[in-house]
Design an enzyme around this catalytic site. Structure first.
Site, PDB file in Angstrom:
ATOM      1  CD  GLU A  74      -0.914   0.648   3.718  1.00  0.00           C
ATOM      2  OE1 GLU A  74      -1.358   1.895   3.374  1.00  0.00           O
ATOM      3  OE2 GLU A  74      -1.125   0.161   4.738  1.00  0.00           O
TER       4      GLU A  74
ATOM      5  CE  LYS B  84       0.982   1.888  15.012  1.00  0.00           C
ATOM      6  NZ  LYS B  84       0.909   2.226  13.746  1.00  0.00           N
TER       7      LYS B  84
HETATM    8  N1  PSU Z   1      -2.143   1.518  10.763  1.00  0.00           N
HETATM    9  C1  PSU Z   1      -0.846   1.512  10.753  1.00  0.00           C
HETATM   10  N2  PSU Z   1      -0.247   2.057   9.869  1.00  0.00           N
HETATM   11  C2  PSU Z   1      -0.824   2.808   8.934  1.00  0.00           C
HETATM   12  C3  PSU Z   1      -2.086   2.575   8.663  1.00  0.00           C
HETATM   13  C4  PSU Z   1      -2.916   1.998   9.626  1.00  0.00           C
HETATM   14  O1  PSU Z   1      -0.438   1.074  11.942  1.00  0.00           O
HETATM   15  O2  PSU Z   1      -0.290   3.177   8.000  1.00  0.00           O
HETATM   16  C5  PSU Z   1      -2.943   3.365   7.635  1.00  0.00           C
HETATM   17  C6  PSU Z   1      -3.261   2.188   6.548  1.00  0.00           C
HETATM   18  O3  PSU Z   1      -3.196   2.661   5.184  1.00  0.00           O
HETATM   19  C7  PSU Z   1      -4.823   1.870   6.754  1.00  0.00           C
HETATM   20  C8  PSU Z   1      -5.262   3.295   7.249  1.00  0.00           C
HETATM   21  O4  PSU Z   1      -5.502   1.298   5.721  1.00  0.00           O
HETATM   22  O5  PSU Z   1      -4.344   3.820   7.999  1.00  0.00           O
HETATM   23  C9  PSU Z   1      -6.463   3.304   7.970  1.00  0.00           C
HETATM   24  O6  PSU Z   1      -6.947   4.578   8.221  1.00  0.00           O
HETATM   25  P1  PSU Z   1      -8.435   4.888   8.693  1.00  0.00           P
HETATM   26  O7  PSU Z   1      -8.162   4.409  10.076  1.00  0.00           O
HETATM   27  O8  PSU Z   1      -8.685   6.263   8.602  1.00  0.00           O
HETATM   28  O9  PSU Z   1      -9.525   3.731   8.110  1.00  0.00           O
END
Ligand code: PSU
Ligand code: MN
Length: 309
Positions: free
Chosen positions: A26, A161
């Site tokens: 990604e 996390k």
């Molecule tokens: N969690 C991490 N590192 C990241 C992300 C999540 O530890 O870089 C990024 C990923 O691209 C994930 C996105 O798909 O954040 C999720 O964002 P949201 O919580 O806004 O859906």
């Protein structure tokens, strides 16, 4: 699906033609997940790890109105240097960003969707989005979970996390029919720490078992994804009290500043790096490498067995 929107790199086009194993990567992690220049260095190293393990990396982003599957070094550098100026792009943003030629760093949800268009079955990242703490009032639940429910790609991550509610994230995945595998572990890894108090659904000890499950889901007509959780290697695992303290402080500061929506995750990631004096960044990089290696091994096994055998 109209192919005019997809652009493959030379390497990925060749891998498709010769039926070689491919691993999707990604790009939100590049633009929003880590600071420059570590983000670019890490992204390039991830690609090399995938190659060394015998698969072809396909880093995914939206550039100049195209769904790009496989990026050049210059394109990765662009995403890293521009950082948060590049739009964080999840499923809902894909069409708008293509239409208006807005460059987009794809999250797990958007990357899974684009990978699936290319028939890519395995994807490596750091952590996924999930159900946020306090979601019972904010309704902040990542689109990643809905994507896992409907898109047949196996996502290799280091768990979620602790900025998320791990218990609720598991409940959500269960409701939406997504199997959660633990690689050589019974407990759900918690990103910076190798375990949590929660159990995974199924323990697997070899990449080939994961490849078998991907194939069996396909043969059964199950079109959901699979979440493969891979614990951070022991020597990089961080003490839980240190990391939890940083997370609690980060969440408090975020709430005080009224940050919400798609800014939430990048804000928390950045704040935690700051609060741990960069220690969390080093751990983050290592766990991503570890996931790239496992994802490549799964992709190699899957390709070796073929779809139907
Ligand atoms: N969690 C991490 N590192 C990241 C992300 C999540 O530890 O870089 C990024 C990923 O691209 C994930 C996105 O798909 O954040 C999720 O964002 P949201 O919580 O806004 O859906
Ligand atoms: Mn969210």
């Amino acid at each position: 699906m109209n192919d005019k929107y997809i652009e493959y790199s030379k390497d990925v086009a060749r891998a498709r033609a010769y039926n070689l194993p491919i691993v999707a990567l990604e790009s939100t992690i590049i633009s929003h997940g880590m600071p420059y220049p570590d983000n670019v260095k890490t992204a390039l190293a991830c690609e090399q790890i995938v190659r060394d393990a015998g698969a072809v990396p396909a880093t995914i982003a939206i550039l100049n109105g195209k769904l790009k599957i496989g990026l050049s070094e210059a394109e990765i550098d662009h995403l890293g240097r521009q950082g948060t100026k590049i739009q964080k792009t999840s499923r809902r943003d894909i069409a708008y960003n293509v239409l208006h030629k807005i460059d987009g760093a794809t999250t797990v949800s958007a990357t899974m969707y684009i990978a699936s268009l290319a028939g890519i079955k395995v994807f490596a990242t750091g952590g996924i989005g999930g159900v946020h703490r306090g979601a019972e009032t904010t309704m902040d639940i990542s689109a990643d979970l809905e994507e896992l429910a409907q898109t047949p790609v196996a996502v290799v991550c280091a768990g979620a996390k602790a900025i998320l509610d791990l218990g609720l994230t598991l409940e959500y995945l269960e409701t939406r029919g997504v199997p959660v595998l633990g690689y050589q572990t019974d407990m759900l890894p918690a990103f910076y720490s190798k375990d949590s108090d929660f159990k995974v659904n199924f323990r697997v000890d070899h990449p080939s078992e994961i490849a078998d499950l991907i194939r069996t889901q396909k043969q059964l007509g199950l079109t959901s994804g699979i979440l493969v959780t891979n614990p951070i290697p022991d020597r990089y695992s961080m003490p839980k009290d240190v990391i939890n303290q940083a997370i609690d402080t980060a969440i408090q500061e975020m709430n005080a500043q009224g940050i919400a929506g798609k800014e939430t995750t990048p804000y928390l990631l950045g704040k935690i790096v700051e609060l741990t004096g960069g220690k969390s960044l080093a751990a983050n990089i290592q766990l991503v490498y570890n996931n790239c290696r496992l994802a490549a091994e799964i992709a190699v096994q899957y390709q070796r067995m073929g779809d139907e055998s």
